[in-house]
Design a protein around this motif. Structure first.
Motif, PDB file in Angstrom:
ATOM      1  N   LEU A 299     -65.703  16.314  35.832  1.00 53.44           N
ATOM      2  CA  LEU A 299     -65.836  14.903  35.112  1.00 53.44           C
ATOM      3  C   LEU A 299     -65.702  15.487  33.880  1.00 53.44           C
ATOM      4  CD1 LEU A 299     -69.019  13.417  36.592  1.00 53.44           C
ATOM      5  CD2 LEU A 299     -66.649  13.097  37.089  1.00 53.44           C
ATOM      6  N   ALA A 300     -65.582  16.646  33.159  1.00 51.45           N
ATOM      7  CA  ALA A 300     -65.259  16.914  32.003  1.00 51.45           C
ATOM      8  C   ALA A 300     -63.977  16.939  31.413  1.00 51.45           C
ATOM      9  CB  ALA A 300     -65.753  18.535  31.863  1.00 51.45           C
ATOM     10  N   ASN A 301     -64.042  16.700  30.024  1.00 50.83           N
ATOM     11  CA  ASN A 301     -62.751  16.786  29.485  1.00 50.83           C
ATOM     12  C   ASN A 301     -61.795  15.570  29.651  1.00 50.83           C
ATOM     13  OD1 ASN A 301     -63.343  19.449  28.309  1.00 50.83           O
ATOM     14  ND2 ASN A 301     -62.477  20.355  29.907  1.00 50.83           N
ATOM     15  N   LYS A 302     -62.424  14.575  30.313  1.00 56.96           N
ATOM     16  CA  LYS A 302     -61.625  13.333  30.876  1.00 56.96           C
ATOM     17  C   LYS A 302     -62.194  12.128  29.778  1.00 56.96           C
ATOM     18  CE  LYS A 302     -61.268  14.614  35.568  1.00 56.96           C
ATOM     19  NZ  LYS A 302     -61.352  14.240  36.737  1.00 56.96           N
ATOM     20  N   PRO A 303     -61.087  11.238  29.137  1.00 58.78           N
ATOM     21  CA  PRO A 303     -61.417  10.297  28.205  1.00 58.78           C
ATOM     22  C   PRO A 303     -61.905   9.286  29.027  1.00 58.78           C
ATOM     23  CG  PRO A 303     -59.117  10.410  28.563  1.00 58.78           C
ATOM     24  CD  PRO A 303     -59.645  11.349  29.375  1.00 58.78           C
ATOM     25  N   VAL A 304     -63.206   8.482  28.434  1.00 60.12           N
ATOM     26  CA  VAL A 304     -63.639   7.416  29.258  1.00 60.12           C
ATOM     27  C   VAL A 304     -64.236   6.200  28.216  1.00 60.12           C
ATOM     28  CG1 VAL A 304     -65.690   6.692  30.724  1.00 60.12           C
ATOM     29  CG2 VAL A 304     -65.057   9.157  30.540  1.00 60.12           C
ATOM     30  N   SER A 305     -63.809   4.885  28.693  1.00 58.06           N
ATOM     31  CA  SER A 305     -64.051   3.855  28.037  1.00 58.06           C
ATOM     32  C   SER A 305     -64.833   2.769  28.778  1.00 58.06           C
ATOM     33  CB  SER A 305     -62.765   3.179  27.502  1.00 58.06           C
ATOM     34  OG  SER A 305     -62.983   2.215  26.353  1.00 58.06           O
ATOM     35  N   ALA A 306     -65.317   1.871  28.161  1.00 60.81           N
ATOM     36  CA  ALA A 306     -66.345   1.120  29.063  1.00 60.81           C
ATOM     37  C   ALA A 306     -66.578  -0.286  28.441  1.00 60.81           C
ATOM     38  CB  ALA A 306     -67.895   1.722  29.051  1.00 60.81           C
ATOM     39  N   MET A 307     -66.605  -1.397  29.448  1.00 66.64           N
ATOM     40  CA  MET A 307     -66.913  -2.781  29.145  1.00 66.64           C
ATOM     41  C   MET A 307     -68.148  -3.251  29.763  1.00 66.64           C
ATOM     42  SD  MET A 307     -62.655  -3.862  29.547  1.00 66.64           S
ATOM     43  CE  MET A 307     -62.878  -3.812  31.256  1.00 66.64           C
ATOM     44  N   THR A 308     -68.554  -4.120  29.443  1.00 66.86           N
ATOM     45  CA  THR A 308     -69.556  -4.867  29.867  1.00 66.86           C
ATOM     46  C   THR A 308     -69.770  -6.537  29.809  1.00 66.86           C
ATOM     47  OG1 THR A 308     -72.158  -4.613  30.102  1.00 66.86           O
ATOM     48  CG2 THR A 308     -71.270  -4.851  27.913  1.00 66.86           C
ATOM     49  N   SER A 309     -70.719  -7.095  30.194  1.00 66.66           N
ATOM     50  CA  SER A 309     -70.964  -8.773  29.949  1.00 66.66           C
ATOM     51  C   SER A 309     -72.382  -8.900  30.084  1.00 66.66           C
ATOM     52  CB  SER A 309     -70.228  -9.445  31.079  1.00 66.66           C
ATOM     53  OG  SER A 309     -70.806  -8.988  32.431  1.00 66.66           O
TER      54      SER A 309
ATOM     55  N   LEU B  43     -73.511   1.823  24.951  1.00 67.78           N
ATOM     56  CA  LEU B  43     -74.182   3.017  24.439  1.00 67.78           C
ATOM     57  C   LEU B  43     -74.696   4.056  25.245  1.00 67.78           C
ATOM     58  CD1 LEU B  43     -75.371   2.014  20.986  1.00 67.78           C
ATOM     59  CD2 LEU B  43     -73.408   3.439  21.358  1.00 67.78           C
ATOM     60  N   SER B  44     -75.436   3.498  26.323  1.00 65.78           N
ATOM     61  CA  SER B  44     -76.152   4.139  27.420  1.00 65.78           C
ATOM     62  C   SER B  44     -75.413   4.937  28.227  1.00 65.78           C
ATOM     63  CB  SER B  44     -77.240   3.188  28.154  1.00 65.78           C
ATOM     64  OG  SER B  44     -76.670   2.492  28.994  1.00 65.78           O
ATOM     65  N   LEU B  45     -73.931   4.047  28.583  1.00 66.14           N
ATOM     66  CA  LEU B  45     -73.065   4.848  29.460  1.00 66.14           C
ATOM     67  C   LEU B  45     -72.389   5.859  28.731  1.00 66.14           C
ATOM     68  CD1 LEU B  45     -71.312   3.634  32.418  1.00 66.14           C
ATOM     69  CD2 LEU B  45     -69.685   4.307  30.330  1.00 66.14           C
ATOM     70  N   TYR B  46     -72.032   5.723  27.469  1.00 64.82           N
ATOM     71  CA  TYR B  46     -71.711   6.636  26.693  1.00 64.82           C
ATOM     72  C   TYR B  46     -72.403   8.063  26.648  1.00 64.82           C
ATOM     73  CZ  TYR B  46     -67.709   3.426  25.430  1.00 64.82           C
ATOM     74  OH  TYR B  46     -66.883   2.577  25.300  1.00 64.82           O
ATOM     75  N   THR B  47     -73.576   7.656  26.602  1.00 60.04           N
ATOM     76  CA  THR B  47     -74.617   8.973  26.710  1.00 60.04           C
ATOM     77  C   THR B  47     -74.257   9.649  27.910  1.00 60.04           C
ATOM     78  OG1 THR B  47     -76.519   7.818  25.395  1.00 60.04           O
ATOM     79  CG2 THR B  47     -77.050   9.504  26.797  1.00 60.04           C
ATOM     80  N   THR B  48     -74.177   8.908  29.093  1.00 61.62           N
ATOM     81  CA  THR B  48     -73.874   9.651  30.233  1.00 61.62           C
ATOM     82  C   THR B  48     -72.707  10.608  30.210  1.00 61.62           C
ATOM     83  OG1 THR B  48     -75.164   8.269  31.781  1.00 61.62           O
ATOM     84  CG2 THR B  48     -73.398   9.364  32.642  1.00 61.62           C
ATOM     85  N   VAL B  49     -71.654   9.836  29.561  1.00 61.93           N
ATOM     86  CA  VAL B  49     -70.327  10.604  29.388  1.00 61.93           C
ATOM     87  C   VAL B  49     -70.318  11.968  28.500  1.00 61.93           C
ATOM     88  CG1 VAL B  49     -68.075  10.465  28.403  1.00 61.93           C
ATOM     89  CG2 VAL B  49     -68.996   8.542  29.726  1.00 61.93           C
ATOM     90  N   MET B  50     -71.326  11.791  27.621  1.00 61.15           N
ATOM     91  CA  MET B  50     -71.710  13.186  26.855  1.00 61.15           C
ATOM     92  C   MET B  50     -72.004  14.202  27.813  1.00 61.15           C
ATOM     93  SD  MET B  50     -73.075  11.568  23.289  1.00 61.15           S
ATOM     94  CE  MET B  50     -72.423   9.999  22.728  1.00 61.15           C
ATOM     95  N   HIS B  51     -73.227  13.939  28.575  1.00 59.48           N
ATOM     96  CA  HIS B  51     -73.464  14.726  29.506  1.00 59.48           C
ATOM     97  C   HIS B  51     -72.647  15.013  30.607  1.00 59.48           C
ATOM     98  CE1 HIS B  51     -78.353  14.732  29.347  1.00 59.48           C
ATOM     99  NE2 HIS B  51     -77.759  13.551  28.398  1.00 59.48           N
ATOM    100  N   TRP B  52     -71.447  14.454  30.862  1.00 67.75           N
ATOM    101  CA  TRP B  52     -70.521  15.037  31.577  1.00 67.75           C
ATOM    102  C   TRP B  52     -69.366  15.924  31.071  1.00 67.75           C
ATOM    103  CZ3 TRP B  52     -67.987   9.697  33.820  1.00 67.75           C
ATOM    104  CH2 TRP B  52     -69.234   9.288  34.707  1.00 67.75           C
ATOM    105  N   GLY B  53     -69.289  15.867  29.600  1.00 65.81           N
ATOM    106  CA  GLY B  53     -68.550  16.762  28.903  1.00 65.81           C
ATOM    107  C   GLY B  53     -67.159  15.982  28.561  1.00 65.81           C
ATOM    108  N   GLY B  54     -67.057  14.429  28.835  1.00 66.61           N
ATOM    109  CA  GLY B  54     -66.200  13.677  28.484  1.00 66.61           C
ATOM    110  C   GLY B  54     -65.987  13.111  27.195  1.00 66.61           C
ATOM    111  N   PHE B  55     -64.887  12.398  26.929  1.00 67.01           N
ATOM    112  CA  PHE B  55     -64.506  12.075  25.562  1.00 67.01           C
ATOM    113  C   PHE B  55     -64.722  10.472  25.495  1.00 67.01           C
ATOM    114  CE2 PHE B  55     -61.514  15.748  26.110  1.00 67.01           C
ATOM    115  CZ  PHE B  55     -62.443  16.753  25.499  1.00 67.01           C
ATOM    116  N   VAL B  56     -65.416  10.034  24.630  1.00 69.81           N
ATOM    117  CA  VAL B  56     -65.807   8.401  24.675  1.00 69.81           C
ATOM    118  C   VAL B  56     -64.506   8.083  23.883  1.00 69.81           C
ATOM    119  CG1 VAL B  56     -67.188   6.813  23.509  1.00 69.81           C
ATOM    120  CG2 VAL B  56     -68.314   8.539  24.520  1.00 69.81           C
TER     121      VAL B  56
END
Length: 200
Positions: A109-119, A132-145
């Motif tokens: 899951l590392a080094n991959k860009p991630v974006s998120a949407m919600t409602s 923001l909570s989802l992006y915290t998970t992305v940081m644990h993955w080593g992904g790029f927000v």
């Protein structure tokens, strides 16, 4: 390398499904190979069946594949869309993410860009904290927000959320809304392309 984008959504009544569909169409037009996937339903079948709108949406999207760990390994970018529940993502999406320990542990899951949407049901129903909570998970993955930020004027016209598009349940999917979702999807594809050396 082609941008391989997994768009993973969870939707009870169809809002995040609609958002994910708009994003998928835009990403494909931008040159990405797209898998539109849903997080598995964790609510008991009798609970889903007891709510007419929930049951109808589940039946109408029965043909959409459920996201798997293999999809996460295949993709080199992710767009995640899920409704907010008490200020964090819906438990169905969280449950799916919690199955990814095996992929995560080997760096999949590392080094991959991630974006998120919600409602949410109302304008200030926790959209920002959910993203923001989802992006915290992305940081644990080593992904790029890859948030949309204020990189297009349409962001200001659709609520001004720089973390990711957020929709108020029941509101119309206007042309401006579609543009905002499309801008976020194209931005993700563009960044993913640069990271992978692709022209997409």
């Amino acid at each position: 390398m082609t941008v391989k984008l997994a768009i993973i959504y969870y939707s009870s009544y169809g809002t995040n499904y609609e958002m994910a569909t708009i994003a998928a169409e835009t990403a494909k037009a931008a040159g990405a190979e797209v898998r539109l996937l849903k997080a598995p339903e964790t609510a008991p079948a009798d609970v889903v069946a007891s709510v007419d709108a929930w049951k109808a949406h589940a039946e109408s999207t029965a043909g959409i594949p459920e996201a798997t760990a293999e999809d996460m390994e295949w993709a080199n970018a992710y767009l995640i869309s899920a409704g907010t529940r008490f200020g964090v993502m819906a438990s169905q999406m969280r449950a799916f993410i919690d199955t990814l320990g095996g992929v995560w542990s080997k760096g999949g899951l590392a080094n991959k860009p991630v974006s998120a949407m919600t409602s949410a049901q109302n304008t200030h129903g926790g959209q920002e904290s959910t993203l923001l909570s989802l992006y915290t998970t992305v940081m644990h993955w080593g992904g790029f927000v890859v948030a949309p930020g204020y990189t297009d004027e349409v962001i200001f016209k659709t609520g001004g959320n720089p973390y990711g598009y957020s929709h108020t349940q029941g509101a119309k999917f206007t042309d401006e809304v579609k543009l905002a979702i499309g801008h976020q999807a194209r931005r993700l594809v563009e960044i993913a392309g640069k990271l992978s050396g692709s022209d997409a």
